[in-house]
Design an enzyme around this catalytic site. Structure first.
Site, mmCIF file in Angstrom:
data_model
loop_
_atom_site.group_PDB
_atom_site.id
_atom_site.type_symbol
_atom_site.label_atom_id
_atom_site.label_comp_id
_atom_site.label_asym_id
_atom_site.label_seq_id
_atom_site.Cartn_x
_atom_site.Cartn_y
_atom_site.Cartn_z
ATOM 1 N N GLU A 174 13.481 31.594 -15.723
ATOM 2 C CA GLU A 174 13.241 32.839 -16.476
ATOM 3 C C GLU A 174 12.151 33.561 -15.716
ATOM 4 O OE1 GLU A 174 14.957 33.484 -19.197
ATOM 5 O OE2 GLU A 174 15.288 31.678 -20.388
ATOM 6 N N GLU A 207 6.977 44.953 -10.458
ATOM 7 C CA GLU A 207 6.493 44.532 -11.775
ATOM 8 C C GLU A 207 4.960 44.626 -11.781
ATOM 9 O OE1 GLU A 207 6.716 40.322 -12.835
ATOM 10 O OE2 GLU A 207 7.390 40.887 -14.839
ATOM 11 N N LYS A 235 3.800 21.357 -17.772
ATOM 12 C CA LYS A 235 2.581 21.846 -17.110
ATOM 13 C C LYS A 235 2.388 23.304 -17.512
ATOM 14 C CE LYS A 235 1.470 23.883 -13.364
ATOM 15 N NZ LYS A 235 0.421 24.761 -13.944
ATOM 16 N N CYS A 257 7.316 39.953 -19.751
ATOM 17 C CA CYS A 257 8.416 40.042 -18.781
ATOM 18 C C CYS A 257 9.424 41.094 -19.211
ATOM 19 C CB CYS A 257 9.096 38.677 -18.663
ATOM 20 S SG CYS A 257 9.568 37.984 -20.258
HETATM 21 P P1 NAD Z 1 3.531 32.210 -11.877
HETATM 22 O O1 NAD Z 1 4.870 32.098 -11.231
HETATM 23 O O2 NAD Z 1 2.364 32.565 -11.028
HETATM 24 O O3 NAD Z 1 3.139 30.826 -12.562
HETATM 25 C C1 NAD Z 1 3.939 30.242 -13.552
HETATM 26 C C2 NAD Z 1 3.715 28.752 -13.557
HETATM 27 O O4 NAD Z 1 4.199 28.202 -12.339
HETATM 28 C C3 NAD Z 1 2.256 28.321 -13.675
HETATM 29 O O5 NAD Z 1 2.202 27.192 -14.519
HETATM 30 C C4 NAD Z 1 1.907 27.946 -12.244
HETATM 31 O O6 NAD Z 1 0.869 26.997 -12.133
HETATM 32 C C5 NAD Z 1 3.220 27.357 -11.769
HETATM 33 N N1 NAD Z 1 3.442 27.366 -10.317
HETATM 34 C C6 NAD Z 1 3.033 28.315 -9.430
HETATM 35 N N2 NAD Z 1 3.477 27.988 -8.183
HETATM 36 C C7 NAD Z 1 4.166 26.834 -8.303
HETATM 37 C C8 NAD Z 1 4.871 26.001 -7.385
HETATM 38 N N3 NAD Z 1 4.951 26.295 -6.090
HETATM 39 N N4 NAD Z 1 5.485 24.886 -7.855
HETATM 40 C C9 NAD Z 1 5.429 24.576 -9.170
HETATM 41 N N5 NAD Z 1 4.773 25.323 -10.093
HETATM 42 C C10 NAD Z 1 4.158 26.436 -9.659
HETATM 43 O O7 NAD Z 1 3.721 33.216 -13.088
HETATM 44 P P2 NAD Z 1 2.611 33.758 -14.098
HETATM 45 O O8 NAD Z 1 1.752 34.732 -13.358
HETATM 46 O O9 NAD Z 1 1.990 32.623 -14.819
HETATM 47 O O10 NAD Z 1 3.511 34.533 -15.167
HETATM 48 C C11 NAD Z 1 3.844 35.869 -15.062
HETATM 49 C C12 NAD Z 1 5.264 36.028 -14.583
HETATM 50 O O11 NAD Z 1 6.149 35.338 -15.462
HETATM 51 C C13 NAD Z 1 5.737 37.469 -14.583
HETATM 52 O O12 NAD Z 1 6.476 37.725 -13.422
HETATM 53 C C14 NAD Z 1 6.636 37.540 -15.813
HETATM 54 O O13 NAD Z 1 7.610 38.555 -15.781
HETATM 55 C C15 NAD Z 1 7.243 36.182 -15.812
HETATM 56 N N6 NAD Z 1 7.745 35.841 -17.144
HETATM 57 C C16 NAD Z 1 9.092 35.764 -17.351
HETATM 58 C C17 NAD Z 1 9.599 35.475 -18.621
HETATM 59 C C18 NAD Z 1 11.080 35.380 -18.880
HETATM 60 O O14 NAD Z 1 11.444 34.888 -19.942
HETATM 61 N N7 NAD Z 1 11.933 35.824 -17.972
HETATM 62 C C19 NAD Z 1 8.708 35.260 -19.673
HETATM 63 C C20 NAD Z 1 7.340 35.355 -19.429
HETATM 64 C C21 NAD Z 1 6.862 35.629 -18.160
#
Ligand code: NAD
Length: 474
Positions: free
Chosen positions: A249, A378, A173, A283
């Site tokens: 991650e 962040e 997803k 990130c």
């Molecule tokens: P997010 O957590 O809002 O969403 C990520 C994904 O999770 C999306 O597909 C979303 O639809 C899904 N999601 C949200 N709530 C959910 C739930 N309750 N159950 C299942 N799925 C759910 O994150 P974002 O805003 O898309 O991404 C940015 C974040 O990701 C930042 O905090 C960034 O640091 C982090 N990030 C980390 C890495 C890493 O490798 N550590 C890499 C890239 C981004």
């Protein structure tokens, strides 16, 4: 219309529900996206389950599976323009970065994990009893992969490639803001010869929607998630409920330490890339910059110059280095940090563009207290806070004073110091005199709020397989 990809075919939602994907530069809808409900989640998981339980993919030799995955990598390279435009339209990343970095790296991820799986060796344990024990790495089953929007295609392949290479089946997803490239990738996988049901994509939202339905589905065997730390907590709870292993991650607030014995040109240039690449929506961003007091003024002056020189604008223009933020929601979140800025914090350059675009110019802030919101949380935008320090011990203490621990950087020409400080930093990756350079065999992951588990090379093998011991009487 961006469709799901279920059991080797483009599928719409039974409900007929769709949502819009918005181009953040034009601020206009550029496509309708099918929105998955329980019916599509069930169909995708059922297809993946059947392909795993009864299909050829998990039973294929590594060479045969690897050849198909290599064909997929070839097709990704052949479709570079379609994939590059998909992510740029969805989230405003400069097209040039998609062409030179994200799409080639997506292909490389597939090639690397196909070869790594084929070349992997298992362990043998000669036993004192005369028995002989050895390990096998069996595919884990159906992998639920949930991805963020900041490097859509690239980060999705970081999950899908090792999962497929080790013989699993996948339901991906993508983030709701960036659906386009995943459906293209799934179509190309089918074209490359990945059997139906092995790689499925469903689109939709997270909480109380497709994401949550997928992570709570009783027929999945692994959850691999990249996204925010708070979402990670919910995903971990979903994994706990089903006793399903979870790889997380998560977010970061990377420390970047510049010592007085650093090569100043290199430190300025890498520190700029560390925070402004992808408009800071990284990130791994080096968003807390610690500079030794003796070089503080000179460094800040040169760093601000480099920030002001960046080309901000239309992501499809070849010269653009920084495009808009990925969505109106995200822009509003980042802009909120400026509204809420601590009165002592001084903005040396940048800020919200103010022209109605969802753009934040490269921003450099000094004099913010260490415990101010901007210094600790962040931001996920092109915003860096710079702080002075006097001693190595102080720099280490400042860098480690965070809930996060994804990565850190340090700049120094003193080799003993670089090893000493790298060892002392609480972070999953430490870059010395560089940034963003990766060896895909090395562990990747975070400490504290930045994640649980490691991926890359053998670390991905551990997660995407069930290691088994076989013990034989000699
Ligand atoms: P997010 O957590 O809002 O969403 C990520 C994904 O999770 C999306 O597909 C979303 O639809 C899904 N999601 C949200 N709530 C959910 C739930 N309750 N159950 C299942 N799925 C759910 O994150 P974002 O805003 O898309 O991404 C940015 C974040 O990701 C930042 O905090 C960034 O640091 C982090 N990030 C980390 C890495 C890493 O490798 N550590 C890499 C890239 C981004």
């Amino acid at each position: 219309m961006i469709t799901h990809w279920i059991d080797g075919k483009a599928e719409k939602s039974a409900s007929g529900n769709t949502f819009d994907t918005i181009n953040p530069w034009t601020q206009q809808k550029w496509e309708d996206v099918c929105e998955a409900g329980q019916a599509e989640v069930d169909a995708a998981v059922a297809a993946a389950r059947a392909a795993f339980d009864d299909g050829p993919w998990p039973r294929m030799g590594f060479a045969e599976r690897g050849a198909i995955i290599h064909r997929l990598a070839d097709l990704i390279e052949e479709h570079i323009e379609e994939l590059a435009h998909a992510d740029t339209n969805d989230m405003g990343k400069p097209l040039s970065a998609m062409r030179v970095k994200d799409v080639p790296r997506a292909a490389q991820n597939f090639r690397f994990f196909a070869d790594h799986a084929r070349m992997s060796v298992a362990e043998a344990y000669p036993m004192d009893t005369g028995h002989h024990a050895y390990s096998r790495y069996e595919p884990a089953g159906v992998v639920a992969a949930i991805a963020p929007w900041n490097f859509p295609l690239m980060l999705e392949t970081w999950k899908v490639a090792p999962a497929l290479a080790w013989g699993n089946t996948v339901v991906l997803k993508p983030a709701e803001d960036t659906p386009a490239s995943a459906t293209i990738m799934a179509r190309l996988a089918t074209e490359a010869g990945v059997p139906d049901g092995v790689f499925n994509v469903i689109h939709g939202f997270g909480p109380n929607a497709a994401g949550e339905m997928l992570t709570h589905h009783p027929d999945i065997d692994r959850i691999t998630f990249t996204g925010e730390s708070n979402t990670g907590r919910k995903i971990a709870a979903a994994g706990a409920a089903g006793l399903v292993p979870v790889s997380l991650e998560l977010g970061g607030k990377g420390a970047n330490i510049v010592f007085e014995d650093a090569d100043m040109d290199a430190a300025v240039s890498w520190s700029n890339k560390a925070i402004f690449t992808n408009a800071g929506q990284v990130c791994l961003a080096g968003s807390r910059l610690f500079v030794q007091s003796s070089i503080f003024d000179e460094f800040v002056e040169r760093f601000v110059e480099s920030a002001k020189a960046m080309v901000v604008g239309d992501p499809t223009s070849a010269a653009t280095q920084i495009g808009p933020l990925a969505s109106e929601t995200h822009f509003t979140k980042v802009a909120g940090f400026f509204d809420d800025l601590h009165p002592d914090a001084k903005v040396l350059c940048g800020g919200v563009s103010g022209d109605g675009r969802w753009v934040v110019n490269p921003t450099v802030i000094v004099d913010a207290p260490l415990d101010a919101r901007i210094s600790c949380e962040e931001v996920f935008g092109p915003v860096v806070t710079i702080f002075p320090f006097d001693t190595e011990e102080e720099a280490i203490a400042l860098a480690n004073d965070t809930n996060y621990g994804l990565n850190a950087m340090l700049f120094s020409e003193n080799a003993r110091r670089t090893h000493r400080v790298a060892a002392a930093l609480n972070a999953g990756t430490v870059w010395v005199n560089c940034f963003f350079v990766r060896d895909l065999r090395a562990p990747f992951g975070g400490v504290g709020w930045s994640g649980v588990g490691r991926e890359g090379g053998n670390f991905s093998r551990e997660f995407f397989t069930e290691p088994k011991a076989v013990v034989m009487e000699a």
